[in-house]
Motif scaffolding. Structure first.
Motif, PDB file in Angstrom:
ATOM      1  N   SER A  74       0.817  -1.206   0.000  1.00  0.00           N
ATOM      2  CA  SER A  74       0.000   0.000   0.000  1.00  0.00           C
ATOM      3  C   SER A  74       0.854   1.260   0.000  1.00  0.00           C
ATOM      4  O   SER A  74       0.390   2.338  -0.369  1.00  0.00           O
ATOM      5  CB  SER A  74      -0.937   0.007   1.218  1.00  0.00           C
ATOM      6  OG  SER A  74      -1.934  -0.994   1.094  1.00  0.00           O
ATOM      7  N   SER A  75       2.111   1.123   0.424  1.00  0.00           N
ATOM      8  CA  SER A  75       3.003   2.285   0.430  1.00  0.00           C
ATOM      9  C   SER A  75       3.374   2.724  -0.981  1.00  0.00           C
ATOM     10  O   SER A  75       3.782   3.871  -1.192  1.00  0.00           O
ATOM     11  CB  SER A  75       4.281   1.985   1.219  1.00  0.00           C
ATOM     12  OG  SER A  75       5.136   1.104   0.494  1.00  0.00           O
ATOM     13  N   LEU A  76       3.248   1.818  -1.958  1.00  0.00           N
ATOM     14  CA  LEU A  76       3.642   2.166  -3.322  1.00  0.00           C
ATOM     15  C   LEU A  76       2.805   3.318  -3.867  1.00  0.00           C
ATOM     16  O   LEU A  76       3.324   4.233  -4.512  1.00  0.00           O
ATOM     17  CB  LEU A  76       3.529   0.949  -4.233  1.00  0.00           C
ATOM     18  CG  LEU A  76       4.453  -0.227  -3.900  1.00  0.00           C
ATOM     19  CD1 LEU A  76       4.155  -1.408  -4.816  1.00  0.00           C
ATOM     20  CD2 LEU A  76       5.919   0.187  -4.020  1.00  0.00           C
ATOM     21  N   PRO A  97       9.253   3.421   9.771  1.00  0.00           N
ATOM     22  CA  PRO A  97      10.426   2.595   9.471  1.00  0.00           C
ATOM     23  C   PRO A  97      10.105   1.106   9.526  1.00  0.00           C
ATOM     24  O   PRO A  97       9.473   0.620  10.463  1.00  0.00           O
ATOM     25  CB  PRO A  97      11.424   2.988  10.562  1.00  0.00           C
ATOM     26  CG  PRO A  97      11.033   4.383  10.934  1.00  0.00           C
ATOM     27  CD  PRO A  97       9.542   4.417  10.827  1.00  0.00           C
ATOM     28  N   GLY A  98      10.522   0.408   8.472  1.00  0.00           N
ATOM     29  CA  GLY A  98      10.339  -1.034   8.430  1.00  0.00           C
ATOM     30  C   GLY A  98       9.056  -1.505   7.795  1.00  0.00           C
ATOM     31  O   GLY A  98       8.830  -2.705   7.665  1.00  0.00           O
ATOM     32  N   THR A  99       8.187  -0.564   7.379  1.00  0.00           N
ATOM     33  CA  THR A  99       6.884  -0.975   6.854  1.00  0.00           C
ATOM     34  C   THR A  99       6.678  -0.618   5.387  1.00  0.00           C
ATOM     35  O   THR A  99       5.566  -0.751   4.873  1.00  0.00           O
ATOM     36  CB  THR A  99       5.734  -0.339   7.665  1.00  0.00           C
ATOM     37  OG1 THR A  99       5.738   1.085   7.457  1.00  0.00           O
ATOM     38  CG2 THR A  99       5.872  -0.651   9.147  1.00  0.00           C
ATOM     39  N   LEU A 100       7.722  -0.196   4.693  1.00  0.00           N
ATOM     40  CA  LEU A 100       7.554   0.209   3.295  1.00  0.00           C
ATOM     41  C   LEU A 100       7.546  -0.969   2.331  1.00  0.00           C
ATOM     42  O   LEU A 100       7.460  -0.777   1.129  1.00  0.00           O
ATOM     43  CB  LEU A 100       8.657   1.192   2.889  1.00  0.00           C
ATOM     44  CG  LEU A 100       8.585   2.566   3.550  1.00  0.00           C
ATOM     45  CD1 LEU A 100       9.692   3.468   3.021  1.00  0.00           C
ATOM     46  CD2 LEU A 100       7.228   3.225   3.309  1.00  0.00           C
ATOM     47  N   GLY A 101       7.648  -2.170   2.829  1.00  0.00           N
ATOM     48  CA  GLY A 101       7.582  -3.349   1.956  1.00  0.00           C
ATOM     49  C   GLY A 101       8.816  -4.208   2.082  1.00  0.00           C
ATOM     50  O   GLY A 101       8.893  -5.071   2.944  1.00  0.00           O
TER      51      GLY A 101
END
Length: 251
Positions: free
Chosen positions: A54-56, A77-81
């Motif tokens: 979903s960060s894309l 931090p750590g959740t961008l994929g």
């Protein structure tokens, strides 16, 4: 020529979803665009957040050619994929209570700003808490999610609620549970997700609407040009200087 039947089926599925969102979510997209324009006109700041894939779509509207210069990525931090190893850590972090509040409190976001939260399922603690906390401190929240998940899954947040329950404006991406548009003999799992295609289109539609509404207010939309065309860097430099107090990816 190779048989491209499955490729064609995916395009058909994605186009069908885009048409549904265009036709059925037009009011919500218009409201979101108007809210973005209102925030810009009032001197507020704009943020976008998404975890995992979903960060894309959130990243797609930040510092890009043809984009609104004021959109900032609110990053956890750590959740961008796949920015951490193992990649599964990101999925685990989405379920951690308290993380969203800590990130938001340490961010530049303040009352009067606007935050777009993207979460396909909208069921994990991180996006739900982000929306709850953002509204509590005075931000307007736009949520992009799949309403189907609220009807076919259970929330993982302690409140029992989903992202859609804590937003000022909700846009339904129409993505089915599981985010896979195709099945085929010999392929045991459903495949070909379309959530990124649809959500990115929604984000760009919101930005286009915001630009339109700003013009109606007599405000030139602070758009970025491509750095690969003559004069692009100079143009962007002027925009970033003028709006330096609302652009945080440049600091």
């Amino acid at each position: 020529m190779r048989d491209t039947k499955l490729a064609g089926q995916f395009f058909d599925a994605a186009i069908g979803l885009l048409e549904r969102v265009r036709d059925e979510e037009s009011d919500a997209i218009a409201a979101a665009g108007a809210a973005i324009a209102e925030t810009v006109a009032a001197g507020g700041r704009l943020f976008a957040f998404g975890a995992g894939h979903s960060s894309l779509a959130a990243q797609d509207v930040v510092y890009r050619a043809g984009g609104l210069a004021l959109m900032n990525l609110l990053s956890v931090p750590g959740t961008l994929g796949v920015d951490v190893m193992p990649a599964t850590l990101g999925s685990a972090l989405e379920r951690v209570d308290g993380l969203a509040g800590a990130v938001l409190d340490s961010s530049p976001a303040r009352s009067g700003d606007l935050l777009v939260i993207i979460s396909l399922s909208g069921r994990n603690a991180l996006p739900v808490e982000m929306a709850l906390h953002a509204r509590a401190v005075g931000l307007k929240v736009v949520g992009i999610t799949s309403v189907a998940y609220t009807e076919g899954t259970r929330s993982r947040h302690s409140s029992g609620g989903f992202l859609r329950d804590h937003c000022d404006i909700v846009i339904d991406s129409k993505i089915a549970i599981g985010d896979a548009e195709l099945t085929a003999e010999g392929i045991e799992a459903p495949f070909a997700p379309a959530s990124t295609v649809v959500t990115s289109a929604v984000m760009q539609a919101m930005m286009a609407t915001a630009a339109e509404r700003l013009v109606e207010r007599g405000i030139e939309p602070p758009m970025l040009r491509s750095g690969n065309v003559d004069g692009g860097h100079e143009w962007n430099g002027r925009v970033m200087t003028e709006y330096a107090d609302r652009i945080f990816y440049q600091q």
